[in-house]
Design a protein around this motif. Structure first.
Motif, PDB file in Angstrom:
ATOM      1  N   THR A  56       0.851  -1.183   0.000  1.00 17.64           N
ATOM      2  CA  THR A  56       0.000   0.000   0.000  1.00 17.64           C
ATOM      3  C   THR A  56       0.886   1.231   0.000  1.00 17.64           C
ATOM      4  N   ALA A  57       0.584   2.178  -0.885  1.00 18.41           N
ATOM      5  CA  ALA A  57       1.420   3.374  -0.976  1.00 18.41           C
ATOM      6  C   ALA A  57       0.564   4.617  -1.162  1.00 18.41           C
ATOM      7  N   GLN A  58       0.961   5.687  -0.472  1.00 19.19           N
ATOM      8  CA  GLN A  58       0.372   6.993  -0.715  1.00 19.19           C
ATOM      9  C   GLN A  58       1.391   7.796  -1.516  1.00 19.19           C
ATOM     10  N   ILE A  59       0.990   8.245  -2.688  1.00 11.99           N
ATOM     11  CA  ILE A  59       1.939   8.913  -3.592  1.00 11.99           C
ATOM     12  C   ILE A  59       1.559  10.384  -3.729  1.00 11.99           C
ATOM     13  N   SER A  60       2.581  11.208  -3.924  1.00 15.49           N
ATOM     14  CA  SER A  60       2.371  12.650  -4.037  1.00 15.49           C
ATOM     15  C   SER A  60       3.305  13.217  -5.091  1.00 15.49           C
ATOM     16  N   PHE A  61       3.046  14.441  -5.508  1.00 15.73           N
ATOM     17  CA  PHE A  61       3.924  15.134  -6.451  1.00 15.73           C
ATOM     18  C   PHE A  61       5.229  15.509  -5.745  1.00 15.73           C
ATOM     19  N   ALA A  62       6.303  15.557  -6.523  1.00 15.16           N
ATOM     20  CA  ALA A  62       7.603  15.948  -5.979  1.00 15.16           C
ATOM     21  C   ALA A  62       7.818  17.449  -6.040  1.00 15.16           C
ATOM     22  N   VAL A  63       6.938  18.151  -6.761  1.00 10.01           N
ATOM     23  CA  VAL A  63       7.045  19.612  -6.873  1.00 10.01           C
ATOM     24  C   VAL A  63       5.669  20.224  -6.615  1.00 10.01           C
ATOM     25  N   PRO A  64       5.649  21.486  -6.170  1.00  7.62           N
ATOM     26  CA  PRO A  64       4.353  22.139  -5.966  1.00  7.62           C
ATOM     27  C   PRO A  64       3.775  22.648  -7.284  1.00  7.62           C
ATOM     28  N   GLY A  65       2.467  22.848  -7.281  1.00  2.00           N
ATOM     29  CA  GLY A  65       1.834  23.380  -8.482  1.00  2.00           C
ATOM     30  C   GLY A  65       0.330  23.227  -8.425  1.00  2.00           C
TER      31      GLY A  65
ATOM     32  N   ILE B  45      10.173  19.574 -14.545  1.00  3.80           N
ATOM     33  CA  ILE B  45       9.130  19.429 -15.560  1.00  3.80           C
ATOM     34  C   ILE B  45       8.626  17.993 -15.594  1.00  3.80           C
ATOM     35  N   LYS B  46       9.542  17.045 -15.498  1.00  3.09           N
ATOM     36  CA  LYS B  46       9.150  15.634 -15.466  1.00  3.09           C
ATOM     37  C   LYS B  46       8.298  15.332 -14.241  1.00  3.09           C
ATOM     38  N   ASP B  47       8.622  15.981 -13.112  1.00  5.73           N
ATOM     39  CA  ASP B  47       7.897  15.737 -11.863  1.00  5.73           C
ATOM     40  C   ASP B  47       6.500  16.349 -11.852  1.00  5.73           C
ATOM     41  N   THR B  48       6.171  17.161 -12.858  1.00  7.19           N
ATOM     42  CA  THR B  48       4.798  17.664 -12.932  1.00  7.19           C
ATOM     43  C   THR B  48       3.836  16.590 -13.424  1.00  7.19           C
ATOM     44  N   ARG B  49       4.353  15.466 -13.852  1.00  3.37           N
ATOM     45  CA  ARG B  49       3.535  14.321 -14.251  1.00  3.37           C
ATOM     46  C   ARG B  49       3.667  13.219 -13.197  1.00  3.37           C
ATOM     47  N   LEU B  50       2.565  12.864 -12.574  1.00  6.94           N
ATOM     48  CA  LEU B  50       2.570  11.848 -11.526  1.00  6.94           C
ATOM     49  C   LEU B  50       2.104  10.524 -12.121  1.00  6.94           C
TER      50      LEU B  50
ATOM     51  N   LYS C   1      -8.980  18.625 -10.288  1.00 10.26           N
ATOM     52  CA  LYS C   1      -8.455  19.616 -11.219  1.00 10.26           C
ATOM     53  C   LYS C   1      -8.633  21.015 -10.630  1.00 10.26           C
ATOM     54  N   GLY C   2      -7.555  21.796 -10.646  1.00  9.02           N
ATOM     55  CA  GLY C   2      -7.586  23.142 -10.091  1.00  9.02           C
ATOM     56  C   GLY C   2      -7.114  23.239  -8.657  1.00  9.02           C
ATOM     57  N   SER C   3      -6.964  22.112  -7.986  1.00 14.02           N
ATOM     58  CA  SER C   3      -6.488  22.150  -6.598  1.00 14.02           C
ATOM     59  C   SER C   3      -4.974  22.290  -6.556  1.00 14.02           C
ATOM     60  N   ALA C   4      -4.474  22.737  -5.424  1.00 21.00           N
ATOM     61  CA  ALA C   4      -3.034  22.907  -5.259  1.00 21.00           C
ATOM     62  C   ALA C   4      -2.412  21.627  -4.731  1.00 21.00           C
ATOM     63  N   ALA C   5      -1.265  21.288  -5.275  1.00 18.98           N
ATOM     64  CA  ALA C   5      -0.519  20.108  -4.835  1.00 18.98           C
ATOM     65  C   ALA C   5       0.817  20.551  -4.282  1.00 18.98           C
ATOM     66  N   ALA C   6       1.347  19.751  -3.361  1.00 21.61           N
ATOM     67  CA  ALA C   6       2.633  20.080  -2.748  1.00 21.61           C
ATOM     68  C   ALA C   6       3.359  18.793  -2.397  1.00 21.61           C
ATOM     69  N   PRO C   7       4.684  18.821  -2.353  1.00 20.45           N
ATOM     70  CA  PRO C   7       5.442  17.629  -1.986  1.00 20.45           C
ATOM     71  C   PRO C   7       5.063  17.138  -0.591  1.00 20.45           C
ATOM     72  N   GLY C   8       4.905  15.837  -0.459  1.00 22.86           N
ATOM     73  CA  GLY C   8       4.574  15.241   0.831  1.00 22.86           C
ATOM     74  C   GLY C   8       3.095  15.193   1.139  1.00 22.86           C
TER      75      GLY C   8
END
Length: 343
Positions: free
Chosen positions: A61-70, A153-158, A173-180
């Motif tokens: 089981t894994a919880q995954i997140s973006f590596a960059v904010p956006g 740029i690569k990290d903007t794709r999860l 869509k439209g929400s803010a994402a952040a590392p962690g």
């Protein structure tokens, strides 16, 4: 006056007669003997089979997140969807990172051109060592900035880190994402575990690789698995040990959270109490009991814990009876706790 006295005397006589009859009936009821069939209990040898309740767990089981904010601009999956390793799950607006990469590329090209010029001078001995080291350092830094910008740029794709099922989607869509900050929760279910807990007295029986038979009530199906994990650390509160049975789940039928019943045969024999199934009575409160006949031939109701059923319409009694107890096997319907019996 004489008639009144005779009337009260008659009432007293009738009352005494009624009491006498009631006492006589109670005495007869108390001494009524019930004919029953009995059996003396003897322990028998039986191949040991251990039963446990189990819970199905995912292999991973894994919880995954973006590596960059956006800001999220694309979400391609939903909860409950099966995904493959490397599949795109969501992406961020990459405008800022694209501009940063463009600036990094221009800086790198400028620094590289300067390096070529100074390298020629250094080769001719016309450039001090200090200046040459400085331009080499700037070139390395510029190249590193370029790589960082490209990775951003690569990290903007999860993408999915493994094949599995999306259990939670925390972004839109439209929400803010952040590392962690989790964007998705994903479970890997091509292989699952049935988790059981065993007491300290039994944990030493189990070995890795032992076969377990599992019944899944939800699917009304049985499946085999093998013990793969034996946790050596007992739970602090219950003092039980966790054992995990690995099961192939290529058809994805088994889902995490399903309940199962595990039967494990450690290839050993044990002495158990086996009685006819007809001797066991279940009351309205779902309590199981048997009638035990004492030395005074009085039937005493005794609560028991029933184990598995054997192929000869007999049941194994886990708790409540002892060897050499005499139990009632027929005629229980006429019995009460304390009834006098004959056999």
């Amino acid at each position: 006056m004489k008639a009144k006295t005779n009337y009260f005397s008659t009432l007293i006589a009738l009352a005494l007669l009624t009491v006498g009859c009631n006492n006589k009936e109670q005495e007869q009821e108390k001494t009524q003997v019930v004919k029953v069939n009995v059996q003396k209990i003897q322990k028998v040898s039986k191949v040991q089979e251990l039963d446990y309740s189990a819970t199905i767990e995912a292999d991973n089981t894994a919880q995954i997140s973006f590596a960059v904010p956006g800001v999220v601009n694309t979400v391609t999956v939903k909860e409950g969807q099966t995904v493959k390793n490397g599949q795109l799950l969501a992406s961020l607006d990459a405008t800022t990172y694209s501009n940063a990469l463009q600036i990094a590329n221009l800086s790198f090209e400028q620094t590289l051109d300067m390096y070529y010029r100074l390298d020629e001078l250094y080769a001719k001995g016309s450039l001090p060592e200090k200046d040459y080291i400085d331009i080499r350092t700037k070139l390395a830094q510029s190249a590193a900035n370029k790589r960082i910008s490209a990775k951003q740029i690569k990290d903007t794709r999860l993408c999915a880190p493994m094949s599995g099922i999306i259990t939670h989607r925390f972004i839109e869509k439209g929400s803010a994402a952040a590392p962690g900050i989790p964007a998705f929760s994903i479970i890997k279910t091509d292989m699952v575990y049935a988790k059981i807990t065993v007491p300290e007295s039994e944990v030493g029986i189990f070995k890795q690789g032992m076969v377990a038979n599992l019944f899944i009530p939800t699917l009304n199906d049985s499946i085999k698995g093998k013990i793969s994990i034996i946790n050596p650390q007992a739970d602090d509160r219950s003092k039980t040990f966790t054992i995990k049975i690995k099961i192939d789940n290529g058809n994805q039928k088994l889902l995490p959270g399903m309940l199962a019943y595990a039967k494990i045969n450690p290839m050993k024999t044990e002495k158990v109490i086996v009685i006819p199934a007809t001797a066991v009575v279940r009351d309205a409160d779902d309590i199981t009991y048997v009638y035990v006949v004492n030395k005074d031939e009085i039937a005493v109701r005794k609560r028991v814990t029933v184990g598995s059923i054997t192929g000869m319409q007999e049941v194994i009694i886990k708790e409540g009876l002892s060897e050499n107890d005499t139990i009632v096997t027929a005629g229980q319907s006429q019995l009460k706790d304390g009834s006098l019996v004959s056999f």
